[in-house]
Design an enzyme around this catalytic site. Structure first.
Site, PDB file in Angstrom:
ATOM      1  N   ARG A  60       0.781  -1.194  -0.029  1.00  2.00           N
ATOM      2  CA  ARG A  60       0.015  -0.100  -0.006  1.00  2.00           C
ATOM      3  C   ARG A  60       0.926   1.469  -0.038  1.00  2.00           C
ATOM      4  NH1 ARG A  60      -3.025  -3.832   3.267  1.00  2.00           N
ATOM      5  NH2 ARG A  60      -1.936  -3.096   4.900  1.00  2.00           N
ATOM      6  N   GLU A 110       2.986  -6.720  13.679  1.00  6.01           N
ATOM      7  CA  GLU A 110       1.988  -6.603  14.600  1.00  6.01           C
ATOM      8  C   GLU A 110       1.524  -8.053  14.582  1.00  6.01           C
ATOM      9  OE1 GLU A 110      -0.977  -3.724  14.145  1.00  6.01           O
ATOM     10  OE2 GLU A 110      -1.961  -4.337  15.787  1.00  6.01           O
TER      11      GLU A 110
HETATM   12  P1  AMP Z   1       4.278  -2.319  12.114  1.00  7.77           P
HETATM   13  O1  AMP Z   1       5.479  -2.811  11.342  1.00  7.77           O
HETATM   14  O2  AMP Z   1       3.726  -3.068  13.243  1.00  7.77           O
HETATM   15  O3  AMP Z   1       4.509  -0.883  12.208  1.00  7.77           O
HETATM   16  O4  AMP Z   1       3.143  -2.480  10.969  1.00  7.77           O
HETATM   17  C1  AMP Z   1       3.112  -1.573   9.875  1.00  7.77           C
HETATM   18  C2  AMP Z   1       2.666  -2.394   8.614  1.00  7.77           C
HETATM   19  O5  AMP Z   1       1.803  -3.386   8.611  1.00  7.77           O
HETATM   20  C3  AMP Z   1       2.375  -1.399   7.551  1.00  7.77           C
HETATM   21  O6  AMP Z   1       2.907  -1.778   6.268  1.00  7.77           O
HETATM   22  C4  AMP Z   1       0.678  -1.794   7.506  1.00  7.77           C
HETATM   23  O7  AMP Z   1       0.055  -1.937   5.942  1.00  7.77           O
HETATM   24  C5  AMP Z   1       0.417  -3.074   8.248  1.00  7.77           C
HETATM   25  N1  AMP Z   1      -0.501  -2.808   9.373  1.00  7.77           N
HETATM   26  C6  AMP Z   1       0.079  -3.346  10.864  1.00  7.77           C
HETATM   27  N2  AMP Z   1      -0.972  -3.174  11.569  1.00  7.77           N
HETATM   28  C7  AMP Z   1      -2.196  -2.741  10.595  1.00  7.77           C
HETATM   29  C8  AMP Z   1      -3.262  -2.450  11.146  1.00  7.77           C
HETATM   30  N3  AMP Z   1      -3.796  -2.472  12.253  1.00  7.77           N
HETATM   31  N4  AMP Z   1      -4.468  -1.903  10.002  1.00  7.77           N
HETATM   32  C9  AMP Z   1      -3.742  -1.932   8.799  1.00  7.77           C
HETATM   33  N5  AMP Z   1      -2.680  -2.311   8.602  1.00  7.77           N
HETATM   34  C10 AMP Z   1      -1.601  -2.772   9.416  1.00  7.77           C
END
Ligand code: AMP
Length: 188
Positions: A71, A108
């Site tokens: 995205r 996550e």
């Molecule tokens: P993080 O590495 O935990 O900061 O997660 C960020 C990445 O995971 C991004 O590329 C987001 O597209 C995806 N992502 C993580 N959590 C979510 C969420 N709650 N909703 C949508 N996309 C998420």
């Protein structure tokens, strides 16, 4: 000319957050998925997001925009075009041809690996990092590490959505990297 009356030809700009849908339990139970589909399908929403990011960085000195699959590519490519800088795709494992370097990271929900082609930028290049969302910051942290290993320097990281309670934006700031986001949601 008098001040416009309330409601008299007033154009109310919707908030970026108003275009984001929250879908519980996707892709796993307990995750509140923040879906940018509504922002992308609305021509005003997409324009608003791309223009806000472009305006924020218009007078910054940036050599490349690097965006995170998938995205991040949508917003990143449009902003790179507007800023007149090159676009560097940071892709998931095994997608890029030729010689690559990669960094593994925790999500996550799960773990993953980001890769970049070697020798895409000159040493010391100033890079703007773009993704749709920052949660724990693991993905952005890996992306910054990858760009540093490639010889570049991440001047700023930009996200359409920040989930500040998950600590990602603070984590990236603590690396000395500026963070800009278009909207925030409390909780996870
Ligand atoms: P993080 O590495 O935990 O900061 O997660 C960020 C990445 O995971 C991004 O590329 C987001 O597209 C995806 N992502 C993580 N959590 C979510 C969420 N709650 N909703 C949508 N996309 C998420």
């Amino acid at each position: 000319m008098g001040a416009p009356l309330q409601g008299d030809l007033a154009v109310v700009t919707p908030s970026i957050a108003s275009f984001i849908r929250t879908i519980p339990d996707h892709p796993k139970p307990g995750i509140l998925f923040r879906d940018v589909s509504g922002l992308l399908e609305d021509p005003l929403g997409l324009r608003l997001a791309v223009d806000r990011i472009t305006d924020h960085y218009m007078s910054s000195s940036i050599d490349f925009l690097a965006a995170i699959e998938a995205r991040g590519f949508i917003f990143g490519a449009a902003v790179a075009y507007n800023l007149g800088v090159g676009f560097l795709p940071l892709r998931k494992k095994g997608k890029l041809p030729g010689e690559v370097i990669g960094v593994d990271y925790e999500l996550e929900y799960g773990s993953d690996r980001l890769e970049i082609q070697t020798q895409r930028m000159q040493p010391g290049a100033r890079v703007l990092l773009v993704d749709d969302l920052i949660a724990t910051g693991g993905t952005a942290d890996a992306a910054i590490e990858l760009i540093h290993q490639s010889g570049g320097y991440v001047h700023s990281a930009c996200f359409v959505i920040d989930l500040p309670d998950l600590g990602g934006s603070e984590r990236i700031r603590s690396r000395g990297c500026d963070v800009f986001s278009l909207c925030q949601f409390d909780g996870h």
